[in-house]
Design an enzyme around this catalytic site. Structure first.
Site, PDB file in Angstrom:
ATOM      1  N   LEU A  33     -18.750  49.383   4.656  1.00  0.00           N
ATOM      2  CA  LEU A  33     -19.448  49.120   3.395  1.00  0.00           C
ATOM      3  C   LEU A  33     -20.844  49.569   3.763  1.00  0.00           C
ATOM      4  O   LEU A  33     -21.398  49.692   4.505  1.00  0.00           O
ATOM      5  CB  LEU A  33     -19.420  47.564   3.192  1.00  0.00           C
ATOM      6  N   HIS A  34     -21.399  49.765   2.346  1.00  0.00           N
ATOM      7  CA  HIS A  34     -23.224  49.896   2.311  1.00  0.00           C
ATOM      8  C   HIS A  34     -23.631  49.562   1.155  1.00  0.00           C
ATOM      9  O   HIS A  34     -22.687  48.858   0.352  1.00  0.00           O
ATOM     10  CB  HIS A  34     -23.292  51.483   2.539  1.00  0.00           C
ATOM     11  N   ALA A  35     -24.893  49.684   0.633  1.00  0.00           N
ATOM     12  CA  ALA A  35     -25.532  48.970  -0.293  1.00  0.00           C
ATOM     13  C   ALA A  35     -24.805  49.382  -1.692  1.00  0.00           C
ATOM     14  O   ALA A  35     -24.607  48.599  -2.774  1.00  0.00           O
ATOM     15  CB  ALA A  35     -26.836  49.456  -0.544  1.00  0.00           C
ATOM     16  N   HIS A  37     -21.476  49.608  -2.201  1.00  0.00           N
ATOM     17  CA  HIS A  37     -20.421  48.540  -2.477  1.00  0.00           C
ATOM     18  C   HIS A  37     -20.847  47.217  -2.861  1.00  0.00           C
ATOM     19  O   HIS A  37     -20.415  46.472  -3.682  1.00  0.00           O
ATOM     20  CB  HIS A  37     -19.594  48.278  -1.109  1.00  0.00           C
ATOM     21  N   GLY A 147     -17.956  52.455  -8.329  1.00  0.00           N
ATOM     22  CA  GLY A 147     -19.144  53.221  -8.624  1.00  0.00           C
ATOM     23  C   GLY A 147     -19.369  54.516  -9.500  1.00  0.00           C
ATOM     24  O   GLY A 147     -18.131  55.335  -9.449  1.00  0.00           O
ATOM     25  N   MET A 184     -25.506  56.638  -1.602  1.00  0.00           N
ATOM     26  CA  MET A 184     -24.819  55.921  -0.401  1.00  0.00           C
ATOM     27  C   MET A 184     -23.324  56.101  -0.196  1.00  0.00           C
ATOM     28  O   MET A 184     -22.634  56.469  -1.597  1.00  0.00           O
ATOM     29  CB  MET A 184     -25.333  54.536  -0.800  1.00  0.00           C
ATOM     30  N   SER A 185     -22.819  56.493   0.692  1.00  0.00           N
ATOM     31  CA  SER A 185     -21.567  56.795   0.869  1.00  0.00           C
ATOM     32  C   SER A 185     -21.178  56.549   2.572  1.00  0.00           C
ATOM     33  O   SER A 185     -21.948  56.727   3.236  1.00  0.00           O
ATOM     34  CB  SER A 185     -21.307  58.541   0.710  1.00  0.00           C
ATOM     35  N   SER A 186     -19.845  56.059   2.593  1.00  0.00           N
ATOM     36  CA  SER A 186     -19.590  55.887   3.885  1.00  0.00           C
ATOM     37  C   SER A 186     -19.258  56.969   4.600  1.00  0.00           C
ATOM     38  O   SER A 186     -19.458  56.932   5.930  1.00  0.00           O
ATOM     39  CB  SER A 186     -18.025  55.290   3.616  1.00  0.00           C
TER      40      SER A 186
HETATM   41  O1  PAF Z   1     -13.698  54.655  -3.712  1.00  0.00           O
HETATM   42  C1  PAF Z   1     -13.081  53.979  -2.984  1.00  0.00           C
HETATM   43  O2  PAF Z   1     -13.541  53.385  -2.013  1.00  0.00           O
HETATM   44  C2  PAF Z   1     -11.261  54.381  -3.011  1.00  0.00           C
HETATM   45  O3  PAF Z   1     -11.102  55.601  -3.438  1.00  0.00           O
HETATM   46  C3  PAF Z   1     -10.716  53.226  -3.623  1.00  0.00           C
HETATM   47  C4  PAF Z   1     -11.032  53.082  -5.256  1.00  0.00           C
HETATM   48  C5  PAF Z   1     -10.877  52.092  -3.099  1.00  0.00           C
HETATM   49  C6  PAF Z   1      -9.040  53.547  -3.550  1.00  0.00           C
HETATM   50  O4  PAF Z   1      -8.786  53.711  -2.302  1.00  0.00           O
END
Ligand code: PAF
Length: 287
Positions: A33-35, A37, A147, A184-186
């Protein structure tokens, strides 16, 4: 915050909210998780009585096993963030629960899934639509938050929900960015320090495209794509994998003169082999 490792526990928790007459907002995630989410959680908190979340690294949306294996897994930190964000219940299911033995049902938006980013990542959006359908059915939420950065994903989920008459409302939330504009992305944590610096190029290209279109300096889609290619390949070691321009309302590709609103979706790949990281970003522009 209640941590549920089984679908039935999660459902029981949500049923208790329902019995109390409370509305439920859902945020689905793959963890790390990041900002970005947490912006989804904050929005859900503002609009719903209860917020429930899921953490599930969905194998069916990954093309290469290496990408799935390399996906960051940070459960403890994720749970702490969700708890601090006021999440009421989180589901962390196993792959076997989500895809029981003999599982053979898929959900696919047959048009939208196979264009644009879907061509770069075959099968990806089928995996997303399938798992999100499962998660919608599990949670039965009033609203679910996604997002806008994952622009095509959001369009696929909206279409799936509309076509299958899913009663959960799909809500898009604006992209959260680092100070230098990187969305922001994991996946950002997988970038080397050098690639992390270069990754600013996505936002720079989109900002430059907005300036070029609104000033009238560029009016033709092909010229805009050429500008993007020159910037990415001239200024970084990244590879421009996609620079797609579509009508935001219909998703129909724009190839000639850009006279109305356009959604640009771009992806750039950094690194090589198992260390390859594909970043995406998007912007809607009205010239
Ligand atoms: O965007 C994501 O994190 C994923 O594609 C999701 C929507 C949780 C589905 O696995």
């Amino acid at each position: 915050m209640r941590l549920c490792r089984s679908i039935s526990d999660f459902r029981a928790e949500i049923a208790s909210f329902r019995e109390a007459g409370q509305s439920v907002g859902l945020v689905t995630t793959m963890g790390a998780l990041h900002a970005g989410h947490m912006a989804l959680v904050t929005r859900a908190r503002a609009e719903c009585d209860r917020v429930v979340t899921t953490i599930f690294v969905n194998p069916t949306q990954f093309g290469q096993a290496a990408d799935l294996d390399n996906y960051p897994r940070t459960e403890e930190a994720d749970l702490a963030l969700f708890a601090s964000g006021g999440v009421d219940a989180v589901l962390i299911p196993t792959v076997e629960q989500m895809y029981p033995p003999g599982d053979e049902t898929i959900v696919e938006t047959t048009g939208l899934a196979n264009v644009l980013h879907g061509q770069v990542r075959p099968g990806h959006f089928r995996g997303v639509a399938t798992v999100v359908t499962k998660l919608f059915n599990i949670a039965g939420a009033d609203r679910a938050y996604f997002g806008e950065k994952d622009y095509q994903q959001l369009a696929v989920i909206r279409r799936m929900a509309r076509d299958l008459h899913v009663p959960t409302a799909v809500v898009g939330v604006p992209t959260v960015r680092e100070d230098d504009g990187l969305a922001m992305s994991s996946r950002n944590v997988r970038l080397s320090p050098e690639h992390r610096k270069e990754a600013r190029i996505l936002y720079r290209v989109l900002t430059e495209a907005e300036e070029a279109l609104t000033s009238g300096r560029i009016t033709v889609a092909g010229d805009l794509a050429a500008m993007a290619g020159d910037m990415v390949h001239g200024e970084t070691s990244g590879r421009l994998r996609a620079f797609d321009m579509v009508d935001p309302a219909t998703f129909i590709p724009i190839t000639g003169r850009i006279i109305g609103p356009v959604a640009i979706m771009m992806s750039v790949e950094f690194g090589s082999g198992d260390d390859t990281v594909l970043l995406i970003d998007q912007k809607e522009i009205t010239p």
